[in-house]
Write a protein that holds these residues in place. Structure first.
Motif, short mmCIF file in Angstrom:
data_model
loop_
_atom_site.label_atom_id
_atom_site.label_comp_id
_atom_site.label_asym_id
_atom_site.label_seq_id
_atom_site.Cartn_x
_atom_site.Cartn_y
_atom_site.Cartn_z
N TYR A 1 2.53 -29.83 -84.66
CA TYR A 1 2.84 -30.15 -83.25
C TYR A 1 4.08 -31.05 -83.16
O TYR A 1 4.98 -30.80 -82.35
N VAL A 2 4.13 -32.06 -84.00
CA VAL A 2 5.28 -32.98 -83.99
C VAL A 2 6.58 -32.23 -84.26
O VAL A 2 7.57 -32.37 -83.53
N GLN A 3 6.58 -31.44 -85.30
CA GLN A 3 7.80 -30.71 -85.66
C GLN A 3 8.20 -29.72 -84.59
O GLN A 3 9.39 -29.56 -84.29
N SER A 4 7.23 -29.04 -83.98
CA SER A 4 7.56 -28.03 -82.98
C SER A 4 8.18 -28.65 -81.73
O SER A 4 9.05 -28.05 -81.10
N VAL A 5 7.75 -29.86 -81.38
CA VAL A 5 8.35 -30.54 -80.23
C VAL A 5 9.77 -30.98 -80.55
O VAL A 5 10.70 -30.78 -79.75
N LEU A 6 9.96 -31.57 -81.72
CA LEU A 6 11.28 -32.08 -82.08
C LEU A 6 12.30 -30.97 -82.33
O LEU A 6 13.51 -31.20 -82.19
N THR A 7 11.84 -29.77 -82.67
CA THR A 7 12.75 -28.63 -82.88
C THR A 7 12.80 -27.72 -81.66
O THR A 7 13.34 -26.61 -81.73
N LEU A 8 12.22 -28.17 -80.56
CA LEU A 8 12.27 -27.46 -79.27
C LEU A 8 11.52 -26.12 -79.29
O LEU A 8 11.81 -25.22 -78.49
N GLU A 9 10.55 -26.00 -80.18
CA GLU A 9 9.73 -24.79 -80.22
C GLU A 9 8.48 -24.92 -79.36
O GLU A 9 7.82 -23.91 -79.06
N ALA A 10 8.14 -26.13 -78.97
CA ALA A 10 6.99 -26.39 -78.10
C ALA A 10 7.42 -27.38 -77.02
O ALA A 10 8.33 -28.19 -77.23
N PRO A 11 6.80 -27.30 -75.84
CA PRO A 11 7.18 -28.22 -74.76
C PRO A 11 6.78 -29.65 -75.06
O PRO A 11 5.80 -29.91 -75.74
N ASN A 12 7.56 -30.59 -74.54
CA ASN A 12 7.21 -32.00 -74.66
C ASN A 12 6.19 -32.35 -73.57
O ASN A 12 5.73 -31.48 -72.83
N GLY A 13 5.86 -33.63 -73.46
CA GLY A 13 4.86 -34.05 -72.48
C GLY A 13 5.29 -33.87 -71.04
O GLY A 13 4.44 -33.87 -70.13
N PHE A 14 6.60 -33.70 -70.81
CA PHE A 14 7.09 -33.45 -69.46
C PHE A 14 6.99 -31.97 -69.09
O PHE A 14 7.30 -31.57 -67.97
N GLY A 15 6.61 -31.15 -70.07
CA GLY A 15 6.48 -29.73 -69.82
C GLY A 15 7.77 -28.95 -69.93
O GLY A 15 7.86 -27.81 -69.51
N ASN A 16 8.81 -29.58 -70.52
CA ASN A 16 10.07 -28.87 -70.69
C ASN A 16 10.50 -28.89 -72.16
O ASN A 16 9.80 -29.43 -73.02
N TYR A 17 11.66 -28.32 -72.43
CA TYR A 17 12.17 -28.23 -73.80
C TYR A 17 13.50 -29.00 -73.92
O TYR A 17 14.41 -28.56 -74.60
N SER A 18 13.57 -30.12 -73.24
CA SER A 18 14.81 -30.89 -73.18
C SER A 18 15.23 -31.40 -74.56
O SER A 18 14.47 -32.14 -75.20
N PRO A 19 16.44 -31.05 -75.03
CA PRO A 19 16.90 -31.59 -76.32
C PRO A 19 17.14 -33.10 -76.25
O PRO A 19 17.00 -33.79 -77.26
N GLU A 20 17.49 -33.60 -75.07
CA GLU A 20 17.71 -35.05 -74.93
C GLU A 20 16.40 -35.81 -75.08
O GLU A 20 16.34 -36.86 -75.72
N VAL A 21 15.33 -35.28 -74.51
CA VAL A 21 14.01 -35.91 -74.66
C VAL A 21 13.58 -35.86 -76.13
O VAL A 21 13.10 -36.86 -76.68
N ALA A 22 13.77 -34.71 -76.77
CA ALA A 22 13.39 -34.57 -78.18
C ALA A 22 14.13 -35.58 -79.05
O ALA A 22 13.56 -36.17 -79.98
N ALA A 23 15.42 -35.79 -78.76
CA ALA A 23 16.21 -36.73 -79.55
C ALA A 23 15.77 -38.17 -79.31
O ALA A 23 15.88 -39.02 -80.21
N ALA A 24 15.28 -38.46 -78.11
CA ALA A 24 14.88 -39.84 -77.78
C ALA A 24 13.51 -40.21 -78.32
O ALA A 24 13.24 -41.40 -78.58
N LEU A 25 12.63 -39.23 -78.49
CA LEU A 25 11.24 -39.52 -78.83
C LEU A 25 11.05 -40.36 -80.10
O LEU A 25 10.25 -41.30 -80.11
N PRO A 26 11.76 -40.08 -81.20
CA PRO A 26 11.60 -40.93 -82.39
C PRO A 26 12.01 -42.38 -82.13
O PRO A 26 11.44 -43.31 -82.74
N TRP A 27 12.96 -42.59 -81.22
CA TRP A 27 13.39 -43.96 -80.88
C TRP A 27 12.37 -44.63 -79.96
O TRP A 27 12.11 -45.83 -80.09
#
Length: 267
Positions: free
Chosen positions: A126-152
């Motif tokens: 699940y973690v990898q799929s969110v960070l690689t934009l293969e699964a939606p984040n908690g906002f329900g989208n596939y935003s690369p900016e959100v994915a990049a911010a999540l580890p921070w």
């Protein structure tokens, strides 16, 4: 400091007093001490120890020049996110609001969390799929900016918790969007549960008991799910949203019980 001088510089509201007690250097009307005098009781100044019943430290730490540690990095903030919730944009706004209040704090750096670290509280796939934009984040989208911010975002909370555990000092992480994130999925604008991740990291550092006091008006179902899924027995989790209290007298009664609730976290 004379009583007359106190009256001249005494703030106009209890909030002002709480924010400026270090500079005021006032005296408690009950015990006569000068430690953490930041409350009014029956029109008189009272210290934190007399208000709560906590024992007064034998050698209280001099906090007159202490700046609260805030763990913030611009990379944890998202400026563009196609979502109803503004949560991803809040970190920068919160830090800016603190600066305007002239609160004494210092910003500290920290590293982002790795996939392995985030996976302490989540399914790794699940973690990898969110960070690689293969699964939606908690906002329900596939935003690369959100994915990049999540580890921070997660790194901010973990850094704050570990700093406070190691130093016994107060610290803050200007983050949001955690307690609905479950072990296998995110929901309700929460992607990764950095509350659970930080608690697990603190336990790895040597903490025997960790309390999560969740005062959001929504139930922290994700935190509860992770605790149950992983069979964690060292986290004491309290979710205010599970109380379903009405406004007015029920809330006042709950606030009066809050200090005892916090004390029960002590292990």
């Amino acid at each position: 400091m004379t009583e007359e001088k106190n009256m001249q510089i005494l703030p106009g509201s209890p909030y002002d007093l709480i924010m400026n007690w270090r500079e005021l250097r006032l005296t408690c009307s009950r015990c006569g001490g000068g430690g953490r005098v930041k409350y009014f009781s029956e029109g008189k100044l009272v210290c934190q120890y007399c208000i709560t019943g906590e024992p007064i430290p034998e050698n209280p730490k001099d906090t007159s020049n202490y700046n609260v540690k805030v763990f913030y990095d611009n990379r944890q903030n998202v400026t563009v996110n196609n979502s109803f919730s503004p949560s991803a944009e809040k970190p920068a706004k919160v830090v800016e609001s603190w600066k305007k209040l002239d609160i004494p704090f210092e910003i500290n750096s920290f590293p982002p969390l790795t996939v392995d670290e985030i996976s302490l509280a989540h399914d790794r796939d699940y973690v990898q799929s969110v960070l690689t934009l293969e699964a939606p984040n908690g906002f329900g989208n596939y935003s690369p900016e959100v994915a990049a911010a999540l580890p921070w975002v997660c790194g901010s909370m973990v850094a704050s918790v570990l700093h406070s555990y190691r130093t016994k000092e107060l610290s803050f992480s200007p983050t949001s969007g955690a307690h609905h994130a479950c072990y296998m999925h995110g929901m309700c604008y929460c992607t990764f549960n950095f509350l659970a991740i930080a608690a697990i990291r603190a336990q790895q550092e040597g903490a025997r008991t960790i309390g999560i006091l969740d005062l959001d008006n929504h139930h922290g179902n994700g935190t509860e799910n992770i605790i149950n899924k992983l069979g964690i027995d060292y986290i004491r989790h309290y979710s205010f949203g599970n109380q379903h209290l009405r406004r007015g007298e029920p809330i006042k009664e709950w606030l009066a019980q809050l200090p005892d609730l916090v004390r029960r976290f002590k292990g």
